[in-house]
Design a protein around this motif. Structure first.
Motif, PDB file in Angstrom:
ATOM      1  N   ILE A 101       0.837  -1.204   0.000  1.00 25.43           N
ATOM      2  CA  ILE A 101       0.000   0.000   0.000  1.00 25.43           C
ATOM      3  C   ILE A 101       0.869   1.250   0.000  1.00 25.43           C
ATOM      4  O   ILE A 101       0.622   2.192  -0.756  1.00 25.43           O
ATOM      5  CB  ILE A 101      -0.960  -0.001   1.214  1.00 25.43           C
ATOM      6  N   LEU A 102       1.912   1.257   0.820  1.00 26.01           N
ATOM      7  CA  LEU A 102       2.819   2.400   0.867  1.00 26.01           C
ATOM      8  C   LEU A 102       3.505   2.607  -0.477  1.00 26.01           C
ATOM      9  O   LEU A 102       3.627   3.737  -0.958  1.00 26.01           O
ATOM     10  CB  LEU A 102       3.860   2.208   1.971  1.00 26.01           C
ATOM     11  N   GLU A 103       3.909   1.532  -1.121  1.00 31.73           N
ATOM     12  CA  GLU A 103       4.533   1.631  -2.439  1.00 31.73           C
ATOM     13  C   GLU A 103       3.551   2.208  -3.463  1.00 31.73           C
ATOM     14  O   GLU A 103       3.924   3.025  -4.295  1.00 31.73           O
ATOM     15  CB  GLU A 103       5.032   0.261  -2.880  1.00 31.73           C
ATOM     16  N   GLU A 104       2.284   1.796  -3.382  1.00 29.52           N
ATOM     17  CA  GLU A 104       1.263   2.329  -4.287  1.00 29.52           C
ATOM     18  C   GLU A 104       1.071   3.829  -4.061  1.00 29.52           C
ATOM     19  O   GLU A 104       0.921   4.601  -5.008  1.00 29.52           O
ATOM     20  CB  GLU A 104      -0.058   1.591  -4.101  1.00 29.52           C
ATOM     21  N   ILE A 105       1.091   4.255  -2.800  1.00 32.96           N
ATOM     22  CA  ILE A 105       0.959   5.681  -2.480  1.00 32.96           C
ATOM     23  C   ILE A 105       2.146   6.449  -3.036  1.00 32.96           C
ATOM     24  O   ILE A 105       1.983   7.517  -3.647  1.00 32.96           O
ATOM     25  CB  ILE A 105       0.832   5.882  -0.957  1.00 32.96           C
ATOM     26  N   GLU A 106       3.342   5.902  -2.850  1.00 33.42           N
ATOM     27  CA  GLU A 106       4.539   6.565  -3.365  1.00 33.42           C
ATOM     28  C   GLU A 106       4.506   6.658  -4.889  1.00 33.42           C
ATOM     29  O   GLU A 106       4.840   7.704  -5.463  1.00 33.42           O
ATOM     30  CB  GLU A 106       5.789   5.814  -2.912  1.00 33.42           C
TER      31      GLU A 106
ATOM     32  N   GLY B 290      11.518  20.388   7.949  1.00 34.72           N
ATOM     33  CA  GLY B 290      10.927  19.387   8.826  1.00 34.72           C
ATOM     34  C   GLY B 290       9.421  19.301   8.711  1.00 34.72           C
ATOM     35  O   GLY B 290       8.852  18.212   8.755  1.00 34.72           O
ATOM     36  N   TRP B 291       8.759  20.446   8.524  1.00 38.85           N
ATOM     37  CA  TRP B 291       7.296  20.417   8.454  1.00 38.85           C
ATOM     38  C   TRP B 291       6.822  19.725   7.194  1.00 38.85           C
ATOM     39  O   TRP B 291       5.774  19.084   7.193  1.00 38.85           O
ATOM     40  CB  TRP B 291       6.704  21.819   8.583  1.00 38.85           C
ATOM     41  N   VAL B 292       7.577  19.796   6.113  1.00 41.69           N
ATOM     42  CA  VAL B 292       7.192  19.101   4.879  1.00 41.69           C
ATOM     43  C   VAL B 292       7.241  17.592   5.111  1.00 41.69           C
ATOM     44  O   VAL B 292       6.316  16.863   4.737  1.00 41.69           O
ATOM     45  CB  VAL B 292       8.110  19.505   3.707  1.00 41.69           C
ATOM     46  N   VAL B 293       8.294  17.147   5.732  1.00 41.31           N
ATOM     47  CA  VAL B 293       8.428  15.726   6.041  1.00 41.31           C
ATOM     48  C   VAL B 293       7.300  15.288   6.973  1.00 41.31           C
ATOM     49  O   VAL B 293       6.691  14.236   6.769  1.00 41.31           O
ATOM     50  CB  VAL B 293       9.813  15.432   6.661  1.00 41.31           C
ATOM     51  N   ALA B 294       7.011  16.100   7.971  1.00 41.13           N
ATOM     52  CA  ALA B 294       5.939  15.767   8.916  1.00 41.13           C
ATOM     53  C   ALA B 294       4.592  15.659   8.208  1.00 41.13           C
ATOM     54  O   ALA B 294       3.814  14.730   8.470  1.00 41.13           O
ATOM     55  CB  ALA B 294       5.875  16.815  10.023  1.00 41.13           C
ATOM     56  N   VAL B 295       4.304  16.570   7.303  1.00 41.71           N
ATOM     57  CA  VAL B 295       3.030  16.540   6.566  1.00 41.71           C
ATOM     58  C   VAL B 295       2.951  15.277   5.708  1.00 41.71           C
ATOM     59  O   VAL B 295       1.915  14.595   5.681  1.00 41.71           O
ATOM     60  CB  VAL B 295       2.867  17.812   5.698  1.00 41.71           C
ATOM     61  N   VAL B 296       4.030  14.938   5.041  1.00 44.83           N
ATOM     62  CA  VAL B 296       4.031  13.740   4.198  1.00 44.83           C
ATOM     63  C   VAL B 296       3.837  12.489   5.049  1.00 44.83           C
ATOM     64  O   VAL B 296       3.061  11.599   4.689  1.00 44.83           O
ATOM     65  CB  VAL B 296       5.339  13.660   3.376  1.00 44.83           C
ATOM     66  N   VAL B 297       4.489  12.431   6.199  1.00 43.84           N
ATOM     67  CA  VAL B 297       4.344  11.271   7.083  1.00 43.84           C
ATOM     68  C   VAL B 297       2.904  11.173   7.588  1.00 43.84           C
ATOM     69  O   VAL B 297       2.306  10.092   7.568  1.00 43.84           O
ATOM     70  CB  VAL B 297       5.338  11.346   8.263  1.00 43.84           C
ATOM     71  N   VAL B 298       2.334  12.284   8.018  1.00 47.32           N
ATOM     72  CA  VAL B 298       0.956  12.277   8.521  1.00 47.32           C
ATOM     73  C   VAL B 298      -0.011  11.852   7.416  1.00 47.32           C
ATOM     74  O   VAL B 298      -0.896  11.014   7.645  1.00 47.32           O
ATOM     75  CB  VAL B 298       0.573  13.654   9.101  1.00 47.32           C
TER      76      VAL B 298
ATOM     77  N   THR C  40       0.616  10.034   4.794  1.00 45.28           N
ATOM     78  CA  THR C  40       0.836   8.623   4.514  1.00 45.28           C
ATOM     79  C   THR C  40       0.154   7.741   5.556  1.00 45.28           C
ATOM     80  O   THR C  40      -0.514   6.763   5.206  1.00 45.28           O
ATOM     81  CB  THR C  40       2.347   8.314   4.465  1.00 45.28           C
ATOM     82  N   VAL C  41       0.287   8.096   6.818  1.00 39.76           N
ATOM     83  CA  VAL C  41      -0.347   7.312   7.880  1.00 39.76           C
ATOM     84  C   VAL C  41      -1.866   7.359   7.735  1.00 39.76           C
ATOM     85  O   VAL C  41      -2.540   6.328   7.849  1.00 39.76           O
ATOM     86  CB  VAL C  41       0.097   7.814   9.269  1.00 39.76           C
ATOM     87  N   VAL C  42      -2.406   8.531   7.458  1.00 43.72           N
ATOM     88  CA  VAL C  42      -3.865   8.658   7.291  1.00 43.72           C
ATOM     89  C   VAL C  42      -4.334   7.803   6.117  1.00 43.72           C
ATOM     90  O   VAL C  42      -5.336   7.081   6.226  1.00 43.72           O
ATOM     91  CB  VAL C  42      -4.266  10.140   7.090  1.00 43.72           C
ATOM     92  N   LEU C  43      -3.621   7.855   5.005  1.00 41.28           N
ATOM     93  CA  LEU C  43      -4.012   7.051   3.843  1.00 41.28           C
ATOM     94  C   LEU C  43      -3.888   5.562   4.134  1.00 41.28           C
ATOM     95  O   LEU C  43      -4.750   4.778   3.698  1.00 41.28           O
ATOM     96  CB  LEU C  43      -3.159   7.436   2.629  1.00 41.28           C
ATOM     97  N   LEU C  44      -2.874   5.157   4.863  1.00 42.27           N
ATOM     98  CA  LEU C  44      -2.748   3.734   5.230  1.00 42.27           C
ATOM     99  C   LEU C  44      -3.899   3.293   6.123  1.00 42.27           C
ATOM    100  O   LEU C  44      -4.470   2.222   5.926  1.00 42.27           O
ATOM    101  CB  LEU C  44      -1.417   3.497   5.943  1.00 42.27           C
ATOM    102  N   VAL C  45      -4.241   4.120   7.097  1.00 41.91           N
ATOM    103  CA  VAL C  45      -5.357   3.766   7.992  1.00 41.91           C
ATOM    104  C   VAL C  45      -6.657   3.682   7.206  1.00 41.91           C
ATOM    105  O   VAL C  45      -7.437   2.741   7.385  1.00 41.91           O
ATOM    106  CB  VAL C  45      -5.470   4.805   9.136  1.00 41.91           C
ATOM    107  N   LEU C  46      -6.889   4.624   6.310  1.00 40.52           N
ATOM    108  CA  LEU C  46      -8.096   4.567   5.479  1.00 40.52           C
ATOM    109  C   LEU C  46      -8.110   3.334   4.584  1.00 40.52           C
ATOM    110  O   LEU C  46      -9.150   2.688   4.433  1.00 40.52           O
ATOM    111  CB  LEU C  46      -8.207   5.842   4.631  1.00 40.52           C
ATOM    112  N   ALA C  47      -6.977   3.013   3.999  1.00 43.39           N
ATOM    113  CA  ALA C  47      -6.907   1.841   3.124  1.00 43.39           C
ATOM    114  C   ALA C  47      -7.210   0.569   3.894  1.00 43.39           C
ATOM    115  O   ALA C  47      -7.934  -0.310   3.416  1.00 43.39           O
ATOM    116  CB  ALA C  47      -5.533   1.763   2.473  1.00 43.39           C
TER     117      ALA C  47
END
Length: 63
Positions: free
Chosen positions: A10-15, A42-50, A52-59
């Motif tokens: 799933i993470l690979e598909e998102i990427e 740092g905030w860009v990385v944080a936004v991308v991580v958040v 990604t986590v939200v999309l993984l949880v939804l998936a």
């Protein structure tokens, strides 16, 4: 905590979708560049991580 095979897929598909939809952003957040030593803020990385986590949880929730 390691990701399961399904979560890695799933993470690979998102990427891959990010690279297709916005290759410039994908290059910026991945740090890949033509010899550039640019580091995303740092905030860009944080936004991308958040996101990604939200999309993984939804998936996982919708699967």
């Amino acid at each position: 905590m390691a990701l399961s095979e399904r979560e890695r897929r799933i993470l690979e598909e998102i990427e891959d979708a990010l690279v297709r939809d916005d290759p410039r952003l994908a290059r910026k957040v991945s740090g890949v560049g033509a010899g550039k030593s640019h580091h995303p803020r740092g905030w860009v990385v944080a936004v991308v991580v958040v996101l990604t986590v939200v999309l993984l949880v939804l998936a996982v929730a919708l699967a």
